[in-house]
Structure formats: structure tokens, C-alpha cells
Write an enzyme that holds these catalytic residues in place. Structure first.
Site, PDB file in Angstrom:
ATOM      1  N   GLY A   1       0.789  -1.222   0.000  1.00 56.23           N
ATOM      2  CA  GLY A   1       0.000   0.000   0.000  1.00 56.23           C
ATOM      3  C   GLY A   1       0.820   1.270   0.000  1.00 56.23           C
ATOM      4  O   GLY A   1       0.279   2.362  -0.111  1.00 56.23           O
ATOM      5  N   CYS A   2       2.137   1.172   0.133  1.00 54.61           N
ATOM      6  CA  CYS A   2       2.990   2.371   0.089  1.00 54.61           C
ATOM      7  C   CYS A   2       3.342   2.661  -1.362  1.00 54.61           C
ATOM      8  O   CYS A   2       3.711   1.755  -2.090  1.00 54.61           O
ATOM      9  CB  CYS A   2       4.291   2.165   0.879  1.00 54.61           C
ATOM     10  SG  CYS A   2       4.075   2.325   2.643  1.00 54.61           S
ATOM     11  N   VAL A   3       3.238   3.921  -1.727  1.00 59.99           N
ATOM     12  CA  VAL A   3       3.593   4.291  -3.108  1.00 59.99           C
ATOM     13  C   VAL A   3       5.000   4.826  -3.184  1.00 59.99           C
ATOM     14  O   VAL A   3       5.592   5.218  -2.241  1.00 59.99           O
ATOM     15  CB  VAL A   3       2.620   5.333  -3.702  1.00 59.99           C
ATOM     16  CG1 VAL A   3       1.359   4.639  -4.128  1.00 59.99           C
ATOM     17  CG2 VAL A   3       2.361   6.452  -2.753  1.00 59.99           C
TER      18      VAL A   3
END
Length: 110
Positions: A108-110
Site C-alpha cells: 500500500g505504500c507508493v
């Protein structure tokens, strides 16, 4: 781009995460922090070690919200909040702390 720690080369991916998480050693975190112009304190190490334990237990790097809750539960509310964690890891406690801990980028981290 590989990093060098005490004469040993560690391969990283294009975002700077270790290619092989099993090769991690504390010196890796020190070199990565120096590249980010950050000096690691005991408070940083509390979170880095917490992340390594969390990963060992759950086999996943936690996203920031999960990390905040888990840190609060284990280390106390004064450390388990976004303001504190972003103060230590300004590039994002999930991404930056996991990178220093030798873990993959959190989901979920960009």
C-alpha cells in the site's frame, strides 16, 4: 544500486530496499540513514527492531496505520503516533523505517 557496509556489498532494488532481507545487518541501516542525512538514535533503533520482530512474526511489513497501532500497543502511545514516527522517519515511517530494517516496502505504500 548496491550499498557497501564494512567491505561487504548488499544488493538493493531500484527503490533502495535490500534484495535479500536475510542479509541485513545493523550497518545497513546506518549506511542508508547516512545517505538520507539522518543520524540513527536509540528511538530510531526501537522502531527498526520493532519492525524486524513484527516481520518475523507476521511475514509482512506493516503499512503506516498498522505500524502506528502496533507500536502504540507495544512501546506506548507516546511512540505509537504518526507525529512521533514521522519525526523519526521524515520520508515516511513505513517506507523509510522498513528500508532501514532491511524489509520489503510495505503493502500500500507508493
Amino acid at each position: 544500486m548496491p550499498i557497501e557496509v564494512n567491505g561487504k556489498t548488499f544488493e538493493t532494488d531500484e527503490e533502495g530496499y535490500l534484495a535479500n532481507i536475510n542479509e541485513w545487518e545493523p550497518g545497513v541501516a546506518e549506511v542508508m540513514a547516512k545517505e538520507d542525512e539522518l543520524e540513527l538514535t536509540d528511538e530510531h533503533w526501537d522502531i527498526i527492531n520493532f519492525l524486524r520482530e513484527y516481520y518475523e512474526e507476521y511475514q509482512i511489513a506493516p503499512a503506516v496505520r498498522v505500524l502506528t497501532k502496533a507500536v502504540s500497543k507495544k512501546l506506548g502511545k507516546e511512540k505509537g503516533n504518526s507525529k512521533y514516527l514521522y519525526g523519526l522517519f521524515p520520508y515516511g515511517p513505513g517506507k523509510q523505517a522498513c528500508r532501514y530494517a532491511g524489509l520489503p516496502k510495505p503493502t500500500g505504500c507508493v
